[in-house]
Design a protein around this motif. Sequence first.
Motif, PDB file in Angstrom:
ATOM      1  N   ASP A  60       0.804  -1.348   0.012  1.00  0.00           N
ATOM      2  CA  ASP A  60       0.007   0.062  -0.050  1.00  0.00           C
ATOM      3  C   ASP A  60       0.522   1.341   0.043  1.00  0.00           C
ATOM      4  O   ASP A  60       1.933   1.226   0.556  1.00  0.00           O
ATOM      5  N   LEU A  61       0.545   2.266  -0.644  1.00  0.00           N
ATOM      6  CA  LEU A  61       1.189   3.463  -0.608  1.00  0.00           C
ATOM      7  C   LEU A  61       1.158   4.428   0.447  1.00  0.00           C
ATOM      8  O   LEU A  61       1.778   5.300   0.659  1.00  0.00           O
ATOM      9  N   SER A  62       0.079   4.195   1.209  1.00  0.00           N
ATOM     10  CA  SER A  62      -0.028   4.812   2.744  1.00  0.00           C
ATOM     11  C   SER A  62       1.180   4.542   3.496  1.00  0.00           C
ATOM     12  O   SER A  62       1.085   3.374   3.882  1.00  0.00           O
ATOM     13  N   ILE A  63       2.059   5.340   3.759  1.00  0.00           N
ATOM     14  CA  ILE A  63       3.205   5.126   4.739  1.00  0.00           C
ATOM     15  C   ILE A  63       2.667   5.433   6.284  1.00  0.00           C
ATOM     16  O   ILE A  63       2.845   4.617   7.151  1.00  0.00           O
ATOM     17  N   PHE A  64       2.053   6.659   6.513  1.00  0.00           N
ATOM     18  CA  PHE A  64       1.569   6.691   7.654  1.00  0.00           C
ATOM     19  C   PHE A  64       0.221   7.513   7.653  1.00  0.00           C
ATOM     20  O   PHE A  64      -0.090   8.209   6.702  1.00  0.00           O
ATOM     21  N   LYS A  65      -0.706   7.152   8.419  1.00  0.00           N
ATOM     22  CA  LYS A  65      -2.077   7.748   8.391  1.00  0.00           C
ATOM     23  C   LYS A  65      -2.877   7.892   9.692  1.00  0.00           C
ATOM     24  O   LYS A  65      -3.437   6.970  10.186  1.00  0.00           O
ATOM     25  N   PHE A  66      -2.304   9.352  10.339  1.00  0.00           N
ATOM     26  CA  PHE A  66      -3.216   9.387  11.682  1.00  0.00           C
ATOM     27  C   PHE A  66      -3.245  10.926  11.931  1.00  0.00           C
ATOM     28  O   PHE A  66      -2.565  11.817  10.624  1.00  0.00           O
ATOM     29  N   LYS A  67      -3.634  11.420  12.748  1.00  0.00           N
ATOM     30  CA  LYS A  67      -3.883  13.017  12.852  1.00  0.00           C
ATOM     31  C   LYS A  67      -2.674  13.677  13.475  1.00  0.00           C
ATOM     32  O   LYS A  67      -1.852  13.151  14.277  1.00  0.00           O
ATOM     33  N   PRO A  68      -2.258  14.720  12.846  1.00  0.00           N
ATOM     34  CA  PRO A  68      -0.897  15.577  13.371  1.00  0.00           C
ATOM     35  C   PRO A  68      -1.157  15.409  15.208  1.00  0.00           C
ATOM     36  O   PRO A  68       0.254  15.371  15.633  1.00  0.00           O
ATOM     37  N   GLU A  69      -2.167  15.644  15.635  1.00  0.00           N
ATOM     38  CA  GLU A  69      -2.297  15.827  16.815  1.00  0.00           C
ATOM     39  C   GLU A  69      -1.860  14.723  17.666  1.00  0.00           C
ATOM     40  O   GLU A  69      -1.403  15.034  18.801  1.00  0.00           O
ATOM     41  N   ARG A  70      -1.706  13.564  17.064  1.00  0.00           N
ATOM     42  CA  ARG A  70      -1.420  12.475  17.933  1.00  0.00           C
ATOM     43  C   ARG A  70       0.240  12.254  18.058  1.00  0.00           C
ATOM     44  O   ARG A  70       0.798  11.727  18.687  1.00  0.00           O
ATOM     45  N   ILE A  71       1.034  12.981  17.327  1.00  0.00           N
ATOM     46  CA  ILE A  71       2.683  13.155  17.276  1.00  0.00           C
ATOM     47  C   ILE A  71       2.879  13.605  18.749  1.00  0.00           C
ATOM     48  O   ILE A  71       2.503  14.787  18.928  1.00  0.00           O
ATOM     49  N   HIS A  72       3.665  12.889  19.571  1.00  0.00           N
ATOM     50  CA  HIS A  72       3.900  13.535  20.846  1.00  0.00           C
ATOM     51  C   HIS A  72       5.547  14.107  20.935  1.00  0.00           C
ATOM     52  O   HIS A  72       5.654  15.205  21.547  1.00  0.00           O
ATOM     53  N   ARG A  73       6.223  13.594  20.569  1.00  0.00           N
ATOM     54  CA  ARG A  73       7.738  13.540  20.462  1.00  0.00           C
ATOM     55  C   ARG A  73       8.115  13.498  18.838  1.00  0.00           C
ATOM     56  O   ARG A  73       8.007  12.646  18.341  1.00  0.00           O
ATOM     57  N   ILE A  74       9.139  14.556  18.621  1.00  0.00           N
ATOM     58  CA  ILE A  74       9.818  14.200  17.139  1.00  0.00           C
ATOM     59  C   ILE A  74      11.078  14.849  17.324  1.00  0.00           C
ATOM     60  O   ILE A  74      11.498  15.676  17.790  1.00  0.00           O
ATOM     61  N   SER A  75      11.938  13.953  16.284  1.00  0.00           N
ATOM     62  CA  SER A  75      13.455  14.339  16.321  1.00  0.00           C
ATOM     63  C   SER A  75      13.601  14.372  14.837  1.00  0.00           C
ATOM     64  O   SER A  75      13.368  13.267  14.041  1.00  0.00           O
TER      65      SER A  75
END
Length: 627
Positions: free
Chosen positions: A479-494
């Motif tokens: 499937d071409l979908s790599i990630f599929k969720f709401k941006p608000e769910r991202i808690h920490r990012i590097s």
Amino acid sequence: MNWRNTLILAIIALAGVAYFRFFEMKWPGTEEARRQSQNMVNFDRTKIDGIVIQNGDQKIEIRRRDNKWRLETPIKDQADGALVETLLSDLENWQKEGSIPAKEIDSDKSKLTEYGLNNPKLKLKLLGHDRPPEMLFGKDAAMEGRMYVRFQNSKETFLAGQSVKKDIDKKPEEFRDRKLTDLSNAQVRRVVLKTPAGEIELEKKDTHWEILKPLRARADDEKVNDLISQVTSARIGQFVADDRGDLRPYGLAEPRGSITFFDQEQKKDQKVEIGESIKVAGREDKGQTLQIGAIPEKENEQVYVRFAPRGSVYTLPKKIEEILNAKPADLRDNHLVRIDTNILDRITIDAPGKIKTVLARKDGNWTMINRNNAPADAGAVRRMIDALQNERVTKFVEDVASNLPKYGLDKPQLQLTFSSFASENTAESKAGEEPFATIALGKDEGDNVYARLTDEPFVVALRRGLLDQISADPLRWQDLSIFKFKPERIHRISVTTDKELSLERDQNNQWRWLKGSGAINQANLQSLLTTLSNLYAVRWLGTTTPQQGFDKPQLVLSFTTSADNKTSYKLTVGAQNSDSTFCARVDGRDGTFTIRGSDFNNLKLALETQATASPSPTTAPSPSATP
């Protein structure tokens, strides 16, 4: 008045109401009664089963047989049904426009002769239940478009329009149907075509045509239907003669060719051919045979034909001769394969030395069985099916595949199997997978690749480019979908490029630096989160290779989607491709995919406000592409 008398009166009253209500339903209303009184005749056309026209010494009789109109006298033939129905309609709408009472006729014996009604030349009789009396047609009246009419055994005379007279004042052959046959394309189930080059036999199975002779092969439905239409739509030019005389003058004693239509589906082991007849289960089906003869000397754009069901010789436009030029190769279906998508549930792609790819359809979605039912690229699957269904054979190489190694088909480089699937036993099928088409692709040679359907004996050549549209690598069907969720769910990012930046949401859902300094560029951060949380691949490249640049990545994104930071993801972006896409991979998923250049730019936006050169956020719809 006692109760008994009251009850009796009530019953009588109810009976009276019922009586009048019943007859009110049966009797025509005032307007309908007025209209009927003005009609020349009143009849139920569904009960009329015959028409007799006496036109001088010529008698024409037409009868309804099996809901079709046929001429019975003076010739037996198919009648023009539209013409007969027009006559009945004109009779229904035929109005009286004046009348001359019988008393006036009796007072002057010469009146009937004056009106042409003493011994009229033209008479019309309807046959059937509740038919009106025979109609006698006299002379034209002084009023334009009007004529005199009376009924058998009545001297009362009427003035009426001439429409019905025009309908019946014709020669017998004008009532013959000029449409050669009333058989429709949909009714034809079998065709036998005899030409100077040989015999071709075609049969319709379900909704598709097949060639039975001189070889067994799929036929092109459109071409066969066009062939049939040339006959079913043919219109007769001239009625020449009946076919009981000498047919030599018309070149029909030994016709140049013929075509026979059968409208019954034949059953295996139940037919015996006898000349032009076929006997099936004790029933003889002679079909409808059209024989093609010579060209008339004075009408070189016509050709003599004999049509057996009507027992006559006619002329048809010379174009009908084209059916004699038909050859099996002209009628073959040059599509590679027929895939019934209504029953298609499984596609298996098998190549030597590689893991089989098994694609399964469920509830309109495609999954990969051999990868734990992971979602497949439904668009790519549809494109592959469409490509295969639209692929046309460039050449029929051999009609009998006797030397498979010569074409690399003993050990094909790629094999596709299309199957239906039943989860449980039914009266029609057993549970499990049931293959209905298998394509083997052999060696390629120049611009072609050899192929065959395993249930057909032919070897064919196809475009070499077809191989590029079918990948044997299971990773390329993901499937071409790599990630599929709401941006608000991202808690920490590097984010790591030439340096590492790290952020986390605090208890108030506000972003704060874990590694970095200065004010956070909120617009750039939101663009990054939006792109990342709905990231789509342009296409899957398959197995990861050193050339894809992951040893020296341009960008590494690590992030979590839970407050405890236990649900984590990692995206790595490697080398840039010639089409301006970038190689990428995700931990936990096999294979490499590509992302758009615009997505790459959004993912590496500067998050510190002191950064002076920040590329503008770009947004673009994620693409879909063939693996």
